[in-house]
Design an enzyme around this catalytic site. Structure first.
Site, mmCIF file in Angstrom:
data_model
loop_
_atom_site.group_PDB
_atom_site.id
_atom_site.type_symbol
_atom_site.label_atom_id
_atom_site.label_comp_id
_atom_site.label_asym_id
_atom_site.label_seq_id
_atom_site.Cartn_x
_atom_site.Cartn_y
_atom_site.Cartn_z
ATOM 1 N N GLU A 1 61.196 46.807 47.657
ATOM 2 C CA GLU A 1 61.820 45.731 47.016
ATOM 3 C C GLU A 1 63.061 45.153 47.887
ATOM 4 O OE1 GLU A 1 63.007 46.077 42.724
ATOM 5 O OE2 GLU A 1 60.895 46.255 42.492
ATOM 6 N N ARG B 1 43.231 40.044 51.411
ATOM 7 C CA ARG B 1 43.794 39.274 50.557
ATOM 8 C C ARG B 1 45.282 39.160 50.473
ATOM 9 N NH1 ARG B 1 39.069 38.025 48.243
ATOM 10 N NH2 ARG B 1 39.906 36.370 47.235
ATOM 11 N N LYS C 1 40.946 33.802 53.969
ATOM 12 C CA LYS C 1 39.714 32.833 53.932
ATOM 13 C C LYS C 1 39.284 32.636 55.508
ATOM 14 C CE LYS C 1 40.989 30.464 49.828
ATOM 15 N NZ LYS C 1 42.241 30.705 49.309
#
Ligand code: DSN
Length: 429
Positions: free
Chosen positions: A47, A225, A219
């Site tokens: 984080e 992803r 894409k």
């Protein structure tokens, strides 16, 4: 390897290899990208951002994330990169939260007119929490810049989106920039669909004209992803606080720990994008799409074809998607501008060439594939969607049964499988 999941993955691998994957937002990523994605980096919590983490043990993770950021800026010529967004929708939501307060106005292209859900569609929280103004396309399916200007002047949005998911023309980024400047809006380009084409130099880049760019990485960019938010030099000049505002919106605003395996896989993807072979790949995607479009009776300037099936009957998108799937060809049903049927049972299909091109298919293969698609579409002629909504469910059940037994579709599927099986797929034997 005893889990039922691995058996199912093998089943999916068979579908991916022996079928023709023509959803224009899909692609086959490389084995190296998959190696990074499936690596031990998934074990770590990080984080925060490089050199400012809430957890220890992030020395190596910092190096990976900084490397991914540097590569992203190098590929797109931008000033600041955020590589942590889990995917495109959260990235777009983070951008929205950074720039617009709930109740304030944003503007984007309407989803049924080729825009994206997160650009203010009524079903998305970007359309519920903000005052969303939507522009469309004209009868020629092109964005009418005068409509965009008139809406912007009337509603004074704080944020204007330029970016599409079902649009075959080149966007006028410069024209959008003028409008955004006239009304004092931030201009954000969502290049998810065309980022690989931009990186490969076969599509104009919005970077000189917009303040922020968002792209997904899976894409045409052919990575894992994920998504990247980029601040341009223009954006930084306009608002030097943009990087911090956007980072804060991603974490802690919207997300927790970044997916470090995903960050590493994005870096591997961007290394591949910088290789000279990627330019050739991008060129071939567009060449293939142009031939495919021509053989299907239309024209495209990108990787994507939006095909109206109105010549085949009323509301034929669902029937076409199902029939093509039976024949081993995967596309998606899609609304066409001014959709005469319905959003769920629309009148068009959307298809494209990024995944086929990765497998090494060329123009001559597109001619063959267009032939199969046209033969499949003949099989649905006359299967018009009932105009009465209550009859649709039963009708489509019946249609599916008929198409499942259709002998012509079975014959085409045999040919498709034989043909597709000859082209390699990374990670599948
Ligand atoms: N689902 C993506 C596409 O297919 O274009 C957009 O989110």
């Amino acid at each position: 390897m005893s889990s039922r999941v691995f058996k199912l993955i093998s089943e999916e691998a068979h579908r991916q290899k022996y079928g023709l994957e023509m959803i224009p937002s899909e692609n086959y990523t490389s084995e190296d990208v998959m190696k990074a994605m499936g690596s031990i980096l998934t074990n770590k919590y990080s984080e925060g951002f490089p050199k400012a983490r809430y957890y220890g043990g992030n020395q190596v993770i910092d190096k990976i994330e900084i490397y991914a950021q540097d590569l992203a800026n190098k590929v797109f010529g931008t000033a600041h990169a955020i590589v942590q967004p889990y995917s495109g929708s959260p990235a777009n939501f983070a951008i929205t939260l950074a720039l617009v307060k709930p109740g304030e106005t944003l503007m984007g292209q309407a989803l049924p007119m080729g825009g994206h859900l997160t650009h203010g569609a009524p079903a998305s929280y970007t359309g519920k929490l903000f005052n969303s103004v939507q522009y469309g396309v004209g009868k020629d399916w092109k964005i009418d810049m005068e409509e965009v200007r008139a809406l912007a002047k009337k509603h004074k949005p704080k944020l204007i989106w330029v970016g599409t998911t079902a649009y075959m023309f080149i966007l006028d980024y410069k024209g959008f920039a003028k409008i955004a400047e006239e009304v004092g809006a931030y201009l954000v380009a969502d290049i998810a669909h065309v980022s690989g084409l931009i990186a490969g130099g076969v599509h104009p880049s919005p970077v000189p004209y917009v303040d922020i760019v968002m792209t997904t990485t899976h894409k045409t960019l052919r990575g894992p992803r994920g998504a990247i938010i980029l601040v341009t030099k223009k954006g930084l000049k306009k608002d030097p606080e943009l990087p911090q505002k956007l980072e804060k919106a991603v974490f802690p605003g919207l997300q927790g720990g970044p997916h470090d395996h995903q960050t590493a896989a994005i870096a591997v993807c961007l290394e591949e994008v910088l290789e000279p072979s990627f330019k050739k790949y991008a060129e071939q995607i567009v060449k293939n799409a142009k031939v495919l479009a021509n053989k299907l009776g239309t024209k495209t300037y990108t990787h994507l074809i939006l095909l109206s099936l109105e010549d085949y009957g009323f509301g034929m998108g669902y029937q076409a998607q199902y029939a093509l799937e039976e024949a081993g060809i995967t596309i998606n049903k899609n609304t066409i501008p001014g959709e005469p049927a319905s959003a769920f049972y629309p009148s068009g299909i959307r298809l494209g060439t990024p995944a086929l091109t990765t497998r090494g298919m060329r123009e001559k293969d597109m001619i063959k594939i267009a032939g199969w698609i046209k033969r499949v579409l003949e099989e649905i002629r006359g299967l018009d969607l009932p105009k009465e909504q209550e009859k649709r469910k039963d009708f489509l059940k019946e249609v599916k049964g008929k198409l499942r037994k259709n002998k012509n579709l079975k014959l085409i599927r045999k040919d498709v499988e034989k043909f597709a099986g000859k082209f390699p797929v990374p990670g599948i034997d």
